[in-house]
Scaffold this active site. Structure first.
Site, PDB file in Angstrom:
ATOM      1  N   ASP A  16       0.806  -1.214   0.000  1.00  0.00           N
ATOM      2  CA  ASP A  16       0.000   0.000   0.000  1.00  0.00           C
ATOM      3  C   ASP A  16       0.839   1.263   0.000  1.00  0.00           C
ATOM      4  O   ASP A  16       1.996   1.273   0.395  1.00  0.00           O
ATOM      5  CB  ASP A  16      -1.111  -0.004   1.055  1.00  0.00           C
ATOM      6  CG  ASP A  16      -0.634   0.332   2.437  1.00  0.00           C
ATOM      7  OD1 ASP A  16       0.574   0.265   2.671  1.00  0.00           O
ATOM      8  OD2 ASP A  16      -1.482   0.665   3.284  1.00  0.00           O
ATOM      9  N   ASP A 111      -5.643   2.506  -2.747  1.00  0.00           N
ATOM     10  CA  ASP A 111      -4.196   2.577  -2.510  1.00  0.00           C
ATOM     11  C   ASP A 111      -3.591   1.295  -1.956  1.00  0.00           C
ATOM     12  O   ASP A 111      -2.469   1.312  -1.465  1.00  0.00           O
ATOM     13  CB  ASP A 111      -3.867   3.744  -1.574  1.00  0.00           C
ATOM     14  CG  ASP A 111      -4.527   3.595  -0.218  1.00  0.00           C
ATOM     15  OD1 ASP A 111      -5.326   2.668  -0.041  1.00  0.00           O
ATOM     16  OD2 ASP A 111      -4.239   4.413   0.663  1.00  0.00           O
ATOM     17  N   GLU A 112      -4.308   0.191  -2.016  1.00  0.00           N
ATOM     18  CA  GLU A 112      -3.701  -1.045  -1.529  1.00  0.00           C
ATOM     19  C   GLU A 112      -4.157  -2.260  -2.341  1.00  0.00           C
ATOM     20  O   GLU A 112      -5.246  -2.279  -2.891  1.00  0.00           O
ATOM     21  CB  GLU A 112      -3.966  -1.270  -0.036  1.00  0.00           C
ATOM     22  CG  GLU A 112      -5.410  -1.276   0.333  1.00  0.00           C
ATOM     23  CD  GLU A 112      -5.649  -1.453   1.828  1.00  0.00           C
ATOM     24  OE1 GLU A 112      -4.902  -2.198   2.497  1.00  0.00           O
ATOM     25  OE2 GLU A 112      -6.620  -0.864   2.323  1.00  0.00           O
TER      26      GLU A 112
END
Lengths: 431, 143
Positions: A16, A111-112
């Protein structure tokens, strides 16, 4: 089992981006490097992302901007409005890059991601370091990588890599000596583990389970009896048994929500009608794009929580006549909220949610119930025009009204949409 | 909320040319000889972008790169993944700003040169002292 085979057990890498929104802003504006930076929620409401420097100032996620603004100059604090187009593009670049390192990639959020990986311990650590270096070079944002036999431990390893600089941003759980693993788990409260909510934490604490280590040592069967099979999986995952598989696309069983706060409260049924029309059409476009149809639509509106005098949160739930992505039907259904709207009340937000989603077209409805609009592909057409000519260029009925409806979002401090708009490209100085 | 992207082609540089629609009208029963040779229109993305994850378009402000054919208002295609070499036109971070310069790597040190005598060189002892943001590969010059 031979050790050589043991080493080839599949593992999971959790990748992430550190302080994603802030990091994305810094790619194109290096002057933000090293400065306290926050990114604000929709409508410039509150801090949603903080750079490490902003965290050091004691700023918390959720701090309202109107409270921080008076001291921003003194602190040297920089605030940016959310730039979703930029974040979306940066996210897509990161995910595309991650996909080159594993055939199995599960994009978990903007974001991950989880990646299925395999190899010797040295190989896996190398892979983690390579991923970190390549994302930084190609896209320009920093990531951390946690690698473990289970998703839950991979998340924990990632968190460890973020907080302990000795890891250099990459931590493989099984490469850390067991006594250090236990020391970490004994130090961290259960709330820090993936999938454990605040409400559950209280009940766990009441059972004498305080730390992650306590939870790991708990009896999985007892946990299942007291809580749920989901919680039992977390215990097993902490013990190193993979229980949470790489997910197939879950969007089909999910929901779509379109809801915003308004920069200025709206007070007339006419305005609420317009908002609902816009969101219904956005939902229609999104459903069509994913080949989905919805069976249920919820429309809602609400006054501000700061406005106790007028508190009103009307909502309606409308079962649709058939699974549909048709913009006309969805818009009509959303308008079912209108009788509940009281003229003069200051509504601070409104939105719609479609649920009970299913893939379109696998059960053909009886011809009698077939919907005339869908045949004409109005939804995809609207979406296509919107994509080409921008939001608000076309709309059905009330969503089609142009001329800056004043309920749109306040984004006064938004950076340019550097990668998605030709007029807003990053500038490089030739001087 | 997970979305899985299953097994896929790993090499992003690889593009497949599959069946394209013919650009020429085809009379029934009489195939046009041109049809077999049509392979799709020229795609600027395919020719100008080697790696979509690391390529960005930026706009130039200023006249310091005139001699290299890069003018005020031109757009540059910049690839962050390329290794900067002696002679590369690079985007470097100088005083917190993205700046375009010619990179010179010599035994005597590293120099960021302007392509306009009005602007002085910037000298450092090693490349590691610089932050190179990316390497320009093309200039979209307005003619």
């Amino acid at each position: 089992m031979k050790p050589a085979i043991m080493r080839q057990m599949p593992e999971i890498a959790h990748v992430d981006v550190n302080c994603f929104y802030a990091s994305a802003e810094r790619v194109f504006d290096p002057s933000l490097e090293g400065k306290p930076l926050i990114v604000l929620s929709n409508n410039d409401g509150c801090a949603v992302t903080r750079s490490p420097e902003a965290k050091a100032l004691g700023i918390q996620t959720g701090d309202p901007w109107f409270k921080l603004a008076p001291r921003a100059r003194e602190w040297g604090l920089i605030a940016k409005s959310s730039n979703y187009e930029l974040y979306g593009d940066i996210s897509a670049r990161v995910m595309e890059l991650l996909g080159r390192y594993s055939a199995w990639l599960e994009v978990y959020s903007i974001d991950e991601a989880f990646l299925g990986v395999k190899g010797s311990p040295e190989h896996l650590l190398d892979l983690g370091r390579t991923i970190k270096a390549v994302v930084a070079r190609n896209v320009g944002v920093p990531v951390c990588v946690g690698i473990a036999r289970t998703k839950t431990l991979a998340k924990l390893a990632n968190k460890w890599a973020k907080h302990n600089p000795a890891f250099g941003g990459v931590c493989r759980w099984d490469s850390v000596p067991p006594d250090q693993q236990e020391a970490l788990m004994a130090r961290l409260p259960v709330i820090e583990i993936w999938g454990v909510a605040t409400r559950i934490t209280k009940r766990l604490n009441a059972m004498g389970i305080q730390s992650i280590l306590d939870l790991k040592r708990a009896d999985p069967v007892r946990i299942r009896e007291r809580f749920s099979v989901v919680m039992m999986r977390t215990v097993l995952e902490l013990q190193g048994t993979p229980c949470i598989p790489m997910e197939e696309a879950r969007i089909g069983r999910d929901q779509l929500i379109f809801s915003r706060s308004f920069s200025t409260p709206i007070t007339t049924a006419q305005d609420v009608r317009q908002v609902l029309s816009v969101y219904a059409q956005m939902a229609s476009g999104r459903l069509a794009k994913h080949n989905l149809q919805a069976k249920l639509l919820t429309a809602f509106a609400g006054t501000s929580h700061f406005n106790a005098r007028q508190a009103a949160f009307p909502s309606v739930c409308v079962p649709l006549p058939m699974p549909t992505a048709d913009p006309v039907i969805l818009t009509k259904a959303a308008h079912a909220l209108l009788p509940a709207i009281v003229e003069g009340t200051r509504y601070a937000r409104a939105g719609i949610m479609v649920t009970d989603l299913r893939p379109s077209g696998n059960q053909k409805p009886l011809e009698l119930f077939e919907n005339p609009h869908e045949e004409r592909h109005i939804g995809p057409l609207l979406e296509d025009i919107t994509r080409r000519y921008g939001r608000g260029s076309i709309g059905l009925g009330h969503a089609g009204i142009r001329g800056g409806p004043d309920w749109t979002m306040k984004r006064g401090m938004r950076s340019p949409r550097y990668t998605t708009h030709w007029e807003e490209l990053p500038l490089v100085k030739a001087a | 909320m997970g979305v899985i992207i299953g097994p896929r082609v790993i090499d992003a540089g690889l593009s497949l040319h599959l069946a394209w629609l013919s650009p020429v009208p085809v009379a029934a029963g009489y195939p046009s000889p041109a049809q077999d040779y049509f392979d799709g229109r020229i795609d600027l993305n395919a020719h100008l972008i080697k790696d979509i994850t690391s390529t960005f378009v930026v706009r130039v402000t200023g006249d310091s790169m005139e001699r290299a054919g890069i003018s005020d208002g031109d757009e540059l295609i910049v690839n962050r993944a390329l290794e900067p070499r002696d002679g590369s036109v690079v985007v470097a971070v100088l005083d917190g700003e993205l700046t375009i310069k010619r990179l010179r790597i010599t035994p005597g040190g590293v120099v960021l040169q302007a392509e306009n005598p009005k602007y002085p060189d910037i000298r450092v002892s090693a490349l590691s002292e610089l932050t190179i943001w990316g390497v320009a590969t093309r200039c979209l010059h307005h003619v």
